[in-house]
Write an enzyme that holds these catalytic residues in place. Structure first.
Site, mmCIF file in Angstrom:
data_model
loop_
_atom_site.group_PDB
_atom_site.id
_atom_site.type_symbol
_atom_site.label_atom_id
_atom_site.label_comp_id
_atom_site.label_asym_id
_atom_site.label_seq_id
_atom_site.Cartn_x
_atom_site.Cartn_y
_atom_site.Cartn_z
ATOM 1 C CB SER A 38 -29.097 7.511 -52.813
ATOM 2 O OG SER A 38 -30.227 7.927 -53.531
ATOM 3 C CG ASN A 39 -34.088 5.264 -54.126
ATOM 4 O OD1 ASN A 39 -34.737 5.261 -53.098
ATOM 5 N ND2 ASN A 39 -34.192 6.231 -55.031
ATOM 6 C CG ASN A 55 -38.991 3.897 -62.045
ATOM 7 O OD1 ASN A 55 -37.800 3.946 -61.759
ATOM 8 N ND2 ASN A 55 -39.638 4.922 -62.565
ATOM 9 C CG ASP A 106 -42.252 8.031 -65.027
ATOM 10 O OD1 ASP A 106 -41.567 7.064 -64.650
ATOM 11 O OD2 ASP A 106 -41.752 9.114 -65.407
ATOM 12 C CG HIS A 144 -41.551 9.696 -61.439
ATOM 13 N ND1 HIS A 144 -40.617 9.973 -62.414
ATOM 14 C CD2 HIS A 144 -42.415 10.749 -61.430
ATOM 15 C CE1 HIS A 144 -40.903 11.122 -62.987
ATOM 16 N NE2 HIS A 144 -41.985 11.615 -62.407
#
Length: 218
Positions: A16-17, A110, A148, A112
């Site tokens: 979806s991203n 990324n 992360d 998160h």
């Protein structure tokens, strides 16, 4: 608007991203081209999204390699073959190794689903609910060797409601993911991101060649 940066997008699931990035490219708000989409999962719908937009969609099966480093070496070879400048992790459900990180220093992003440094790792939305957080959200960050822990580019916050489930909170966060991830990539394309220690510095936009005044500048 900035130069057209070549992206390589890594996905494991629905993508979806990836779709939000494609949409912003198509509507002219993101000056980038997706050179390739790669998945470790042959059934990832993200690959189908790429095919629907005539983007090279590649399945590289991690099970065919001796270990993570060997797999990442194959990713590096493929990404470099396609001339990728910025690697985008869009629901890529694998821990990446220094082999990939060192090949693209400060050129892997990324997103998160938490306001880092709170709730890193898996099931961030569940972590937020379990801790009684009143705010959650999402973070775009550069990738480093930690989990992360890389320098933060953009964050967005959403409220946590008393009746939230993991699914309802995830859906609210995902709306913001789709908004801020393309924006972070655009800042990169415009050459406006630099990293000083742990801090990402965003330089102001160039003055517009117009007699009008905008405040705030966007």
């Amino acid at each position: 608007m900035g130069r057209r940066v070549k992206l390589g997008v890594l996905v494991s699931g629905s993508g979806s991203n990836l779709q939000s990035i494609i949409d912003r490219i198509d509507d002219g708000n993101l000056t980038a081209d997706i050179a390739c989409v790669i998945s470790n999962n042959a059934g990832a719908f993200g690959l189908e999204r790429a095919r629907q937009h005539a983007i090279p969609a590649l399945h590289i099966d991690h099970r065919l390699f001796a270990g993570r480093s060997a797999y990442d070496a194959a990713l590096v070879e493929t990404l470099q073959h396609y001339g990728v400048e910025l690697v985008i992790l869009a629901g890529f459900m694998r821990i990446i190794t220094p082999v990939l990180i060192d090949a693209f220093p400060l050129a892997i992003m990324n997103i998160h689903p938490a306001i880092l440094p709170a709730f890193p790792g898996l099931h961030a939305q569940r972590q937020a609910l379990d801790h009684g957080a009143r705010l959650s959200g999402c973070t775009v960050h550069f990738v480093d060797a930690g989990t992360d822990t890389g320098p933060i580019v953009i964050q967005a916050a959403v409220p946590v409601h008393d009746d939230d489930t993991e699914e309802s909170l995830s859906a609210r966060i995902q709306v913001e993911e789709h908004r801020i991830y393309p924006r972070a990539i655009q800042l990169y394309a415009e050459g406006r991101l630099s990293v000083e220690g742990r801090r990402v510095v965003i330089t102001p936009p160039a003055p517009a060649s117009t007699t009008s005044l905008e405040n705030p500048a966007v």
